[in-house]
Design an enzyme around this catalytic site. Structure first.
Site, PDB file in Angstrom:
ATOM      1  CG  ASP A 216      64.073  85.218  41.789  1.00 53.55           C
ATOM      2  OD1 ASP A 216      63.342  84.180  41.990  1.00 53.55           O
ATOM      3  OD2 ASP A 216      63.687  86.258  40.863  1.00 53.55           O
ATOM      4  CD  GLU A 266      77.562  96.470  58.201  1.00 57.50           C
ATOM      5  OE1 GLU A 266      76.664  97.467  58.233  1.00 57.50           O
ATOM      6  OE2 GLU A 266      78.421  96.300  56.723  1.00 57.50           O
TER       7      GLU A 266
HETATM    8  C1  NOJ Z   1      62.589  81.992  39.920  1.00 59.10           C
HETATM    9  C2  NOJ Z   1      61.525  82.201  41.179  1.00 59.10           C
HETATM   10  O1  NOJ Z   1      61.078  81.193  41.613  1.00 59.10           O
HETATM   11  C3  NOJ Z   1      60.074  82.024  39.718  1.00 59.10           C
HETATM   12  O2  NOJ Z   1      59.162  81.738  40.062  1.00 59.10           O
HETATM   13  C4  NOJ Z   1      60.433  83.646  38.773  1.00 59.10           C
HETATM   14  O3  NOJ Z   1      59.456  83.026  37.320  1.00 59.10           O
HETATM   15  C5  NOJ Z   1      61.955  83.553  38.338  1.00 59.10           C
HETATM   16  N1  NOJ Z   1      62.772  83.527  39.280  1.00 59.10           N
HETATM   17  C6  NOJ Z   1      61.808  84.481  37.758  1.00 59.10           C
HETATM   18  O4  NOJ Z   1      62.233  85.909  39.329  1.00 59.10           O
END
Ligand code: NOJ
Length: 552
Positions: A216, A266
């Protein structure tokens, strides 16, 4: 029925032929996929129960959005415990069962890792609040003194991606950074403790057997060391825009992925990292997938390309140049849980902010028939392209965006932080329909649903499409089966001349693909029809239609 595992033997050296180079990966959004316990929120047991449906669809892997312990202020992207399951979704035993059942069916499992920020309920943030300014506990996050005479102003002008300021003041007067919601404090990735913490999280899930991680906000972990003001963009979303903010794409972020790449190496079995990095161009995104960094990056420049032949040709060519140039596969994606579903987006007549959503008061209202027709053609093109493709749950049913959700059911922090100016992403997150004539369309047995499902979705339920060869479900199954049969994921693309500019014509191995993005019909070359995105008669391909042909 016995199902033989088709996973590559563990430890086999398959450089150049790793599964993630050509896989079709289906995004499961757990809270809206299938709800085994009937509380209105999907769960891991629900996923396990529907794995055979994913096998019959024909996908190679699933990516699960977060299911970790979380107060759910951002639908689980606010993690309070990275190594446990939120009770709403089940238990670690449910996870292990789901993973084993997926692997037994030859389906790989990618989990979501959220390293830019934790939940404010994470024990580290609670300790940071208690410990006070200057403490080691605060140094895991980005706490700073304010500006102004008495520190009453934030340290800089940064804005949250969800709207409003990116800084919040705590009781003792310091401020902390949160690029997203106030309940999502950003970690300080200059702190070695943070590095060690996350390599342990990686190992925890790798030891359990996951095949990879979708990372993310992969371009945002490291902030410019001076935390400078910057010129604010009209599009506060993640990256992109004219003025690239001093927290996206900082050089040092790449060191983190080199570290993680070494951890994954690893382990046996071609484990993979996929970057969620919203950057303006393919070339910038390709920096995340250099040989010793991540393995894949979402191709958001492709997702955001309009339904236009020139634009699509350009982004496809760039992708097939830039990713292989660094040894990575191109990836393709049209929908996910953050954007307007492509069955609606492709029929929008005006621009809306990427995560702005569509709601009852929106002026842009897509025509459903046009959106679906284009979406089916767009997917028919996408699944013919070499590389790896991502699908988002429900697109195989042709689901449109839910555009009429009432204000009072909305849950996306974007909606709250912009005072309703941006509807946000709830419209693409509604629980999916399995059975037309059942409570919550078979999402569960009780009829509860955390977001209401549109009445029109009865006709789109999976069981309503099962027996209909003209359905979107059949289209996806046919595309996926033929993609596998002709090995298109591992193929290469040749552009075909002799067509109008508003027509895309390509060949990948045995398969010729023609897509008509114009308004006039186009004569098809000779060949045997494998699949058409919409039915037509004669030898002319109508507007907004795509076909796969086998050369005579
Ligand atoms: C990207 C994620 O896909 C989204 O849903 C989220 O709100 C933001 N990152 C923050 O984590």
């Amino acid at each position: 029925m016995t199902i033989a595992s088709t996973l590559a033997p563990i430890g086999e050296n398959r450089i150049g032929a790793e599964w993630w180079r050509s896989a079709v990966i289906y995004q499961v959004y757990p809270r809206s996929f299938a709800d085994a316990n009937g509380d209105g929120i999907g769960d891991l047991a629900g996923i396990t129960a529907h794995l055979d449906d994913l096998v019959s669809l024909g996908v190679d892997a699933i990516w699960l959005s977060p299911f970790y312990t979380s107060p759910q202020n951002d639908a689980g992207y606010d993690v309070a415990d990275y190594c446990d399951i939120d009770p709403r979704f089940g238990t670690l035993a449910d996870f292990d069962r789901m993973l084993a059942a997926a692997h037994a069916r030859g389906i790989r499992v990618v989990v979501d890792l959220v390293p830019n920020h934790s939940s404010s309920e994470h024990e580290w943030f609670q300790q940071a609040l208690a410990a006070g300014p200057g403490s080691a506990e605060r140094a895991r996050y980005l706490f700073r003194d304010g500006t102004g005479e008495n520190g009453e102003l934030p340290p800089n002008n940064w804005q949250s991606v969800f709207g409003g300021p990116a800084w919040t003041r705590v009781a003792d007067g310091q401020w902390y950074l949160h690029l997203f919601d106030v309940t999502q404090p950003d970690f300080d990735w200059n702190n070695p403790e943070v590095h060690e913490f996350f390599t342990n999280v990686l190992r925890f899930w790798l030891d359990r057997g996951v095949d990879g991680f979708r990372v993310d906000v992969a371009h945002g972990l490291v902030k410019h060391e001076d935390l400078p003001d910057h010129e604010l963009s009209d599009d506060p979303a993640m990256g992109g825009g004219e003025h690239v903010a001093p927290y996206w794409g900082q050089e040092a972020v790449h060191d983190i992925y080199r570290e993680w790449n070494a951890v994954l190496r690893e382990y046996d079995g071609d484990r993979a990292l996929c970057a969620e990095a919203w950057l303006p161009t393919v070339d910038e995104t390709a920096l995340w997938v250099r040989q010793d960094e991540m393995h894949q990056a979402f191709n958001f420049p492709y997702l955001t390309t309009k339904w236009d032949a020139d634009d699509l040709r350009a982004v496809i060519s760039e992708s097939l140049r830039a990713y292989p140039a660094v040894g990575a596969p191109a990836t393709w994606v049209l929908s996910n849980h953050d954007v307007i579903r492509h069955a609606s987006r492709l029929a929008l007549t005006e621009d809306t902010a990427r995560d702005g959503g569509i709601g009852p008061r929106s002026t842009a209202r897509p025509i459903p028939e046009l959106g679906l027709r284009r979406a089916r053609a767009a997917t028919t093109l996408m699944l013919a392209l070499p590389g790896s493709a991502y699908l988002y749950q429900g697109e195989e049913l042709g689901l449109p965006e839910a555009t009429d959700l009432p204000d009072e059911v909305r849950q996306d922090p974007t909606w709250f932080r912009t005072d309703g100016e941006r509807y946000g992403r709830d419209g693409c997150r509604v629980p999916i329909p399995w059975v037309a004539d059942a409570p919550a369309y078979g999402f569960n047995e009780t009829g509860a649903s955390w977001l209401p499902q549109p009445a029109e979705w009865a006709a789109l339920a999976r069981d309503a499409q099962e027996g209909d060869p003209a359905s979107t479900l059949w289209l996806y199954r046919t595309l996926l089966a033929n993609r596998r049969q002709y090995d298109l994921g591992a193929g290469s693309l040749e552009w075909l001349d002799g067509f109008r500019d508003d027509v895309i014509a390509v060949r990948n191995g045995a398969v010729t693909v023609v897509v008509n993005l114009g308004s006039e019909p186009v004569a098809l070359p000779s060949g045997t029809l494998v699949v058409a995105s919409s039915a037509f008669e004669g030898a002319e391909l109508p507007a907004d239609t795509a076909v796969w042909l086998l050369a005579d």
